[in-house]
Design a protein around this motif. Structure first.
Motif, mmCIF file in Angstrom:
data_model
loop_
_atom_site.group_PDB
_atom_site.id
_atom_site.type_symbol
_atom_site.label_atom_id
_atom_site.label_comp_id
_atom_site.label_asym_id
_atom_site.label_seq_id
_atom_site.Cartn_x
_atom_site.Cartn_y
_atom_site.Cartn_z
ATOM 1 N N GLN A 150 -6.638 -8.214 8.317
ATOM 2 C CA GLN A 150 -6.460 -6.807 8.685
ATOM 3 C C GLN A 150 -5.105 -6.279 8.207
ATOM 4 O O GLN A 150 -4.990 -5.124 7.804
ATOM 5 N N GLU A 151 -4.070 -7.125 8.245
ATOM 6 C CA GLU A 151 -2.751 -6.715 7.760
ATOM 7 C C GLU A 151 -2.747 -6.542 6.238
ATOM 8 O O GLU A 151 -2.048 -5.674 5.721
ATOM 9 N N TRP A 152 -3.536 -7.334 5.523
ATOM 10 C CA TRP A 152 -3.680 -7.138 4.078
ATOM 11 C C TRP A 152 -4.254 -5.750 3.794
ATOM 12 O O TRP A 152 -3.769 -5.032 2.929
ATOM 13 N N VAL A 153 -5.309 -5.391 4.523
ATOM 14 C CA VAL A 153 -5.938 -4.078 4.337
ATOM 15 C C VAL A 153 -4.957 -2.967 4.691
ATOM 16 O O VAL A 153 -4.827 -1.981 3.964
ATOM 17 N N ALA A 154 -4.232 -3.147 5.788
ATOM 18 C CA ALA A 154 -3.260 -2.133 6.219
ATOM 19 C C ALA A 154 -2.123 -1.993 5.202
ATOM 20 O O ALA A 154 -1.632 -0.884 4.956
ATOM 21 N N THR A 155 -1.707 -3.101 4.592
ATOM 22 C CA THR A 155 -0.673 -3.063 3.561
ATOM 23 C C THR A 155 -1.161 -2.282 2.344
ATOM 24 O O THR A 155 -0.454 -1.423 1.815
ATOM 25 N N GLN A 156 -2.384 -2.562 1.905
ATOM 26 C CA GLN A 156 -2.926 -1.845 0.746
ATOM 27 C C GLN A 156 -3.034 -0.347 1.039
ATOM 28 O O GLN A 156 -2.713 0.482 0.189
ATOM 29 N N GLU A 157 -3.453 -0.011 2.246
ATOM 30 C CA GLU A 157 -3.562 1.400 2.627
ATOM 31 C C GLU A 157 -2.219 2.105 2.477
ATOM 32 O O GLU A 157 -2.120 3.184 1.883
ATOM 33 N N LEU A 158 -1.154 1.477 2.981
ATOM 34 C CA LEU A 158 0.175 2.087 2.870
ATOM 35 C C LEU A 158 0.695 2.076 1.438
ATOM 36 O O LEU A 158 1.386 3.010 1.018
ATOM 37 N N LEU A 159 0.360 1.061 0.667
ATOM 38 C CA LEU A 159 0.773 1.011 -0.734
ATOM 39 C C LEU A 159 0.196 2.200 -1.503
ATOM 40 O O LEU A 159 0.900 2.863 -2.261
ATOM 41 N N LEU A 160 -1.064 2.492 -1.280
ATOM 42 C CA LEU A 160 -1.687 3.628 -1.963
ATOM 43 C C LEU A 160 -1.092 4.956 -1.503
ATOM 44 O O LEU A 160 -0.873 5.863 -2.316
ATOM 45 N N GLN A 161 -0.787 5.066 -0.223
ATOM 46 C CA GLN A 161 -0.137 6.275 0.288
ATOM 47 C C GLN A 161 1.282 6.409 -0.270
ATOM 48 O O GLN A 161 1.727 7.514 -0.613
ATOM 49 N N ALA A 162 1.993 5.293 -0.361
ATOM 50 C CA ALA A 162 3.348 5.312 -0.919
ATOM 51 C C ALA A 162 3.316 5.771 -2.369
ATOM 52 O O ALA A 162 4.134 6.605 -2.786
ATOM 53 N N LYS A 163 2.382 5.257 -3.149
ATOM 54 C CA LYS A 163 2.275 5.656 -4.553
ATOM 55 C C LYS A 163 2.006 7.153 -4.664
ATOM 56 O O LYS A 163 2.633 7.843 -5.469
ATOM 57 N N ALA A 164 1.086 7.660 -3.869
ATOM 58 C CA ALA A 164 0.784 9.096 -3.913
ATOM 59 C C ALA A 164 2.033 9.913 -3.571
ATOM 60 O O ALA A 164 2.341 10.912 -4.241
ATOM 61 N N HIS A 165 2.774 9.498 -2.551
ATOM 62 C CA HIS A 165 4.003 10.194 -2.163
ATOM 63 C C HIS A 165 5.045 10.141 -3.278
ATOM 64 O O HIS A 165 5.650 11.162 -3.634
ATOM 65 N N LEU A 166 5.272 8.952 -3.828
ATOM 66 C CA LEU A 166 6.288 8.793 -4.865
ATOM 67 C C LEU A 166 5.901 9.505 -6.155
ATOM 68 O O LEU A 166 6.753 10.109 -6.811
ATOM 69 N N ASP A 167 4.622 9.462 -6.511
ATOM 70 C CA ASP A 167 4.162 10.198 -7.699
ATOM 71 C C ASP A 167 4.435 11.693 -7.535
ATOM 72 O O ASP A 167 4.889 12.352 -8.467
#
Length: 133
Positions: free
Chosen positions: A60-77
């Motif tokens: 579940q933490e792997w999934v939660a990490t990926q979720e935040l990684l994708l959100q971080a990329k969208a924010h940084l882009d």
């Protein structure tokens, strides 16, 4: 970090202080201002539960990490428009992990950096970093 010291990444209030934060139930992303000496926009995603390394994360933490990684990329882009990214885990002191609480590095990279083009594998390509027999 000494074994008897409190874990700085378990202090989520400190991770939130003066930082851009995204979080979900299991993980938190913290991006501190660039005046801390880090590359602009660089941040970490940590599990809220203390996990020493990436190998200790729950599915579940792997999934939660990926979720935040994708959100971080969208924010940084949207805010910095980087030319590339480095993303990854350091594991153990020899692997470069200095805080023994799993943390995933998210690092936007820019063409005008002095070390542009040097990725996370650059040390593998360095002949000066070969093991001695």
């Amino acid at each position: 970090m000494r074994d008897d010291s409190p874990c700085p990444y378990c202090d989520t209030a400190e991770l939130r202080r003066d930082a851009f934060v995204l979080e979900n139930e299991l993980c938190l992303l913290s991006i501190k201002p660039s005046e801390t000496g880090a590359l602009e926009g660089a941040g970490i995603i940590i599990p809220k539960a203390h996990r020493p390394t990436v190998f200790d994360l729950t599915p579940q933490e792997w999934v939660a990490t990926q979720e935040l990684l994708l959100q971080a990329k969208a924010h940084l882009d949207a805010t910095l428009a980087p030319d590339g990214y480095n993303a990854g885990w350091n594991v153990g002191e020899v692997g470069g992990q200095h805080v023994m609480h799993a943390h995933f590095h998210v690092m936007p990279r820019f063409q005008d950096e002095p070390r542009a083009g040097q990725g996370i594998r650059s040390h593998l390509k360095d002949a000066g970093n070969r093991r001695r027999s």
